[in-house]
Design a protein around this motif. Structure first.
Motif, short mmCIF file in Angstrom:
data_model
loop_
_atom_site.label_atom_id
_atom_site.label_comp_id
_atom_site.label_asym_id
_atom_site.label_seq_id
_atom_site.Cartn_x
_atom_site.Cartn_y
_atom_site.Cartn_z
N ALA A 1 -4.08 1.86 -13.44
CA ALA A 1 -3.67 2.97 -14.30
C ALA A 1 -2.90 2.46 -15.51
CB ALA A 1 -2.82 3.96 -13.49
N GLN B 1 -15.13 0.02 -12.95
CA GLN B 1 -15.28 1.30 -12.27
C GLN B 1 -16.08 1.14 -10.97
OE1 GLN B 1 -13.75 4.15 -12.92
NE2 GLN B 1 -14.71 4.91 -11.03
N GLU C 1 -8.68 -4.77 -6.41
CA GLU C 1 -7.86 -4.29 -7.51
C GLU C 1 -7.67 -5.39 -8.55
OE1 GLU C 1 -3.68 -1.83 -8.15
OE2 GLU C 1 -3.82 -3.25 -6.50
N VAL D 1 -13.71 -0.10 -8.44
CA VAL D 1 -12.82 0.99 -8.00
C VAL D 1 -13.52 1.85 -6.96
CG1 VAL D 1 -11.65 3.10 -8.73
CG2 VAL D 1 -11.43 1.01 -10.09
N LYS E 1 -12.35 2.75 -3.10
CA LYS E 1 -12.26 4.08 -2.51
C LYS E 1 -12.97 4.14 -1.15
CE LYS E 1 -9.94 6.24 -5.75
NZ LYS E 1 -8.58 6.78 -5.46
N GLY F 1 -7.54 7.34 -0.25
CA GLY F 1 -6.28 7.85 -0.77
C GLY F 1 -5.53 6.89 -1.67
N PHE F 2 -6.11 5.71 -1.92
CA PHE F 2 -5.39 4.69 -2.68
C PHE F 2 -5.43 5.00 -4.18
CE2 PHE F 2 -5.44 0.51 -4.91
CZ PHE F 2 -4.14 0.15 -4.62
N THR F 3 -4.28 4.91 -4.82
CA THR F 3 -4.18 5.04 -6.27
C THR F 3 -3.63 3.75 -6.82
OG1 THR F 3 -3.78 7.42 -6.13
CG2 THR F 3 -3.15 6.33 -8.18
N SER F 4 -4.35 3.13 -7.70
CA SER F 4 -3.96 1.84 -8.24
C SER F 4 -3.03 2.02 -9.44
CB SER F 4 -5.19 1.04 -8.66
OG SER F 4 -4.80 -0.09 -9.40
N THR F 5 -1.75 1.67 -9.24
CA THR F 5 -0.82 1.73 -10.36
C THR F 5 -1.12 0.66 -11.38
OG1 THR F 5 0.71 0.36 -9.08
CG2 THR F 5 1.04 2.74 -8.98
N ARG G 1 0.82 -1.21 0.00
CA ARG G 1 0.00 0.00 0.00
C ARG G 1 0.86 1.26 0.00
NH1 ARG G 1 -1.33 4.32 0.09
NH2 ARG G 1 -3.30 5.32 0.76
#
Length: 257
Positions: A254, A235, A219, A238, A242, A247-251, A59
């Motif tokens: 992306a 979506q 994810e 996703v 959230k 605050g999580f951004t999935s590399t 994370r």
């Protein structure tokens, strides 16, 4: 005590502090093993702490350290009724990163182990790897093998403190693979319904084991939904991620766009 404090902190968005607590638990465990001459695999909690510590490292973007911890848990020699439970995170990580051939080989190794836990984990995750490799027929066979392992696991854990765990543990693996197969079959809406139901349950679960681990399970599911040509489902998953961690951004997601 250090470990359990670490359970709470991610729910408050305090991932760095959780890392400190779980790292301290890891230090104390290793000190105990050394001073008391205890093999790490004798302590069921070691694999559990490695799993959560690796999840927190992941994370925080510390990929190499997460992989090291997941692999260490994977390589623990099985002991007790839940032997091989922590073989799963390493294979799941390989699938998450799109390393399907490696994941398949590793899952097949686990499926050959003697415990029903290993056989169920190995078969279901081999099935997910087959899906990633676009080998649907083999994924369906893997699901049947996993379904055959489930009653063995339930029988082994009957009348033990882990009896109720057997059902929920099995269901999370079986439902994920069954849903991925359904997305590619004649009833994709059933796969979508099951994915959303699992995602809602993970987002609402107050336990860190399901919650932090669930973040990366979702994810993985969202990636699969995109591969199956279901961007709206991806979506929706996703959005559940959230809810767990705003605050999580999935590399990984992306990179798939």
């Amino acid at each position: 005590a250090q470990h359990m404090y670490g359970h709470v902190l991610p729910r408050l968005g305090k991932w760095q502090e959780a890392l400190h607590q779980l790292s301290e638990a890891d230090r104390l465990e290793r000190e105990y093993y050394a001073t008391q001459n205890v093999a790490p695999e004798e302590d069921w909690h070691h694999g559990h702490n490695l799993h959560l510590l690796g999840t927190v490292q992941l994370r925080l973007g510390n990929e190499a350290e997460a992989e090291r911890l997941f692999k260490e848990a994977f390589e623990l020699k099985g002991r007790g009724m839940l032997a091989d439970r922590y073989a799963a995170p390493w294979i799941e990580h390989l699938i998450l990163r799109g390393r399907f051939a490696e994941a398949l080989q590793t899952a097949q190794e686990v499926e050959k182990r003697s415990s029903p836990v290993a056989q169920l984990i190995g078969a279901t995750l081999a099935g997910e790897a087959y899906i990633g490799l676009d080998r649907l027929a083999e994924a369906k066979k893997a699901l049947k093998r996993a379904e055959a392992a489930q009653p063995k696991l339930q029988a082994m854990l009957k009348n033990t403190p882990y009896e109720t765990f057997a059902s929920s543990f099995s269901r999370s693996f079986l439902n994920t693979l069954a849903s991925e197969i359904a997305l590619r079959g004649k009833t994709p809406e059933e796969g979508e319904r099951q994915f959303i139901a699992m995602a809602d349950a993970l987002a609402a679960n107050p336990r860190l084991d399901a919650w932090a681990d669930g973040l990366f399970r979702l994810e993985r599911m969202a990636q699969d939904a995109r591969r199956a040509g279901r961007p709206e489902l991806a979506q929706a998953l996703v959005e559940r991620m959230k809810k767990i961690d705003p605050g999580f951004t999935s590399t990984a997601l992306a990179a798939a766009q």
